[in-house]
Enzyme design. Structure first.
Site, PDB file in Angstrom:
ATOM      1  CD  GLN A 190      -3.575  -4.343   6.547  1.00  0.00           C
ATOM      2  OE1 GLN A 190      -3.624  -3.297   5.896  1.00  0.00           O
ATOM      3  NE2 GLN A 190      -4.004  -5.492   6.064  1.00  0.00           N
ATOM      4  CE  LYS A 218      -3.899  -2.257   2.227  1.00  0.00           C
ATOM      5  NZ  LYS A 218      -4.570  -2.646   3.491  1.00  0.00           N
ATOM      6  CG  ASP A 231      -9.872   0.426   5.246  1.00  0.00           C
ATOM      7  OD1 ASP A 231      -9.648  -0.063   4.125  1.00  0.00           O
ATOM      8  OD2 ASP A 231      -9.174   0.205   6.251  1.00  0.00           O
TER       9      ASP A 231
HETATM   10  N1  GUN Z   1      -6.980  -6.338   6.003  1.00  0.00           N
HETATM   11  C1  GUN Z   1      -7.239  -7.005   4.849  1.00  0.00           C
HETATM   12  N2  GUN Z   1      -7.842  -6.196   3.964  1.00  0.00           N
HETATM   13  C2  GUN Z   1      -7.961  -4.992   4.562  1.00  0.00           C
HETATM   14  C3  GUN Z   1      -8.498  -3.747   4.135  1.00  0.00           C
HETATM   15  O1  GUN Z   1      -9.012  -3.571   3.028  1.00  0.00           O
HETATM   16  N3  GUN Z   1      -8.403  -2.730   5.028  1.00  0.00           N
HETATM   17  C4  GUN Z   1      -7.870  -2.903   6.259  1.00  0.00           C
HETATM   18  N4  GUN Z   1      -7.850  -1.853   7.075  1.00  0.00           N
HETATM   19  N5  GUN Z   1      -7.370  -4.034   6.698  1.00  0.00           N
HETATM   20  C5  GUN Z   1      -7.417  -5.080   5.841  1.00  0.00           C
END
Ligand code: GUN
Length: 291
Positions: free
Chosen positions: A98, A54, A121
């Site tokens: 995350q 990311k 998100d």
């Molecule tokens: N863990 C796996 N996918 C995601 C996501 O799209 N956002 C977040 N915050 N954690 C994740």
């Protein structure tokens, strides 16, 4: 095989390029880059890989990436204090914590602490409510990416029968809300659904997000249907989706592969949401069809 393979990598690269162009324009207009803060708590290796990719994608799109790491032993109040600092930081347009969090930390409380206007998100209940009621907010990245792939393939979705398999807050529920808004007739199925083949027999669109390897048999797919496979399951045969790919590809009109389908769209949509957050926070209008 008769189905067209939906190439998520190419679609995601195109979206990232559009975001990059608009991020450069944002820099020219405001004198700063859109900023995304990513918080990683603990040292789960899979999460560390996601967070690194990311960060790389954020910088490659011409945005600012702020990475924050806390040890697995961090307390709830330390994590909340970090979210508060990011909420107050004007250089931060988007905040992503995350998931999953280490044992003992309350993810719901953390998500609810994030400023809804920085919640790229789309997990905050305010954004879930905005999506459910058709207000502008942030849509979770994976279902948003699925919708973009469906629109690329099918154009106008109105009147189509869609079956979403899975009812998570992150994928299934927001996916169903997006398809409803796009005027599909939507069924939400899940692991407990009686007679799933009966529902799939009339589905023009199938979105599988149930997290069970090859849960959807190819023979259940309606001929010509568009199949979006959100599943990423590690098995002895390697990475497989929630759909029996070989079986479904001989019947469907189009299908996403795993990997290389939905996955790349998720990060591209995170960048897109960050760009949108930056514009809204700066009081700038982003043309709806620009991205
Ligand atoms: N863990 C796996 N996918 C995601 C996501 O799209 N956002 C977040 N915050 N954690 C994740």
């Amino acid at each position: 095989m008769t189905a067209q393979i939906i190439d998520g990598k190419t679609a995601a690269a195109a979206l990232r390029a559009r975001v990059g162009t608009l991020a450069a324009q944002f820099l020219a207009d405001t004198g700063r880059r859109p900023g995304l803060a990513v918080v990683l708590v603990g040292d789960d290796p899979a999460s560390a890989v996601y967070v690194r990719s990311k960060g790389k994608a954020t910088v490659a799109a011409g945005m600012e990436s702020f990475e924050h790491r806390l040890p697995a032993t961090a307390s709830q109040s330390e994590l909340i204090a970090l979210v508060d600092r990011l909420n107050a930081d004007d250089a931060v347009d988007g905040i992503l914590v995350q998931l999953p969090l280490p044992m003992g930390l309350d993810a719901d409380a953390v998500i609810q602490r994030i400023d809804p206007d920085k919640d790229v998100d789309g997990f905050h209940p305010m954004n879930a409510g905005r999506l459910a009621t058709g207000l502008h907010g942030f849509v979770p990245c994976t279902p948003l990416g699925c919708l973009m792939l469906l629109r690329d393939r099918l154009g106008d979705l109105s009147g189509l029968d869609a079956v979403v398999i899975g009812r998570s807050n992150i994928v299934g529920k927001p996916m169903a809300a997006l398809l409803t808004q796009a005027s599909c007739t939507v069924t939400i199925a899940h692991s407990r659904t009686h007679n799933l083949p009966h529902h799939l027999a009339r589905a023009d669109i199938v979105v599988a997000a149930v997290g069970i390897p090859r849960f959807v048999h190819g023979g259940w797919i309606k001929p010509g249907a568009t199949v979006i496979d959100v599943g990423i399951n590690r098995t002895d045969d390697g990475l497989v989706g929630d759909v029996d790919f070989e079986g479904a590809a001989s019947i469907a009109g189009a299908i996403t592969p795993v990997p290389g389908g939905v996955g790349p769209m998720t990060i591209a949509c995170l960048l897109r949401n960050t760009l949108v957050a930056a514009h809204r926070r700066a009081g700038l209008v982003l043309a709806a069809d620009a991205i």
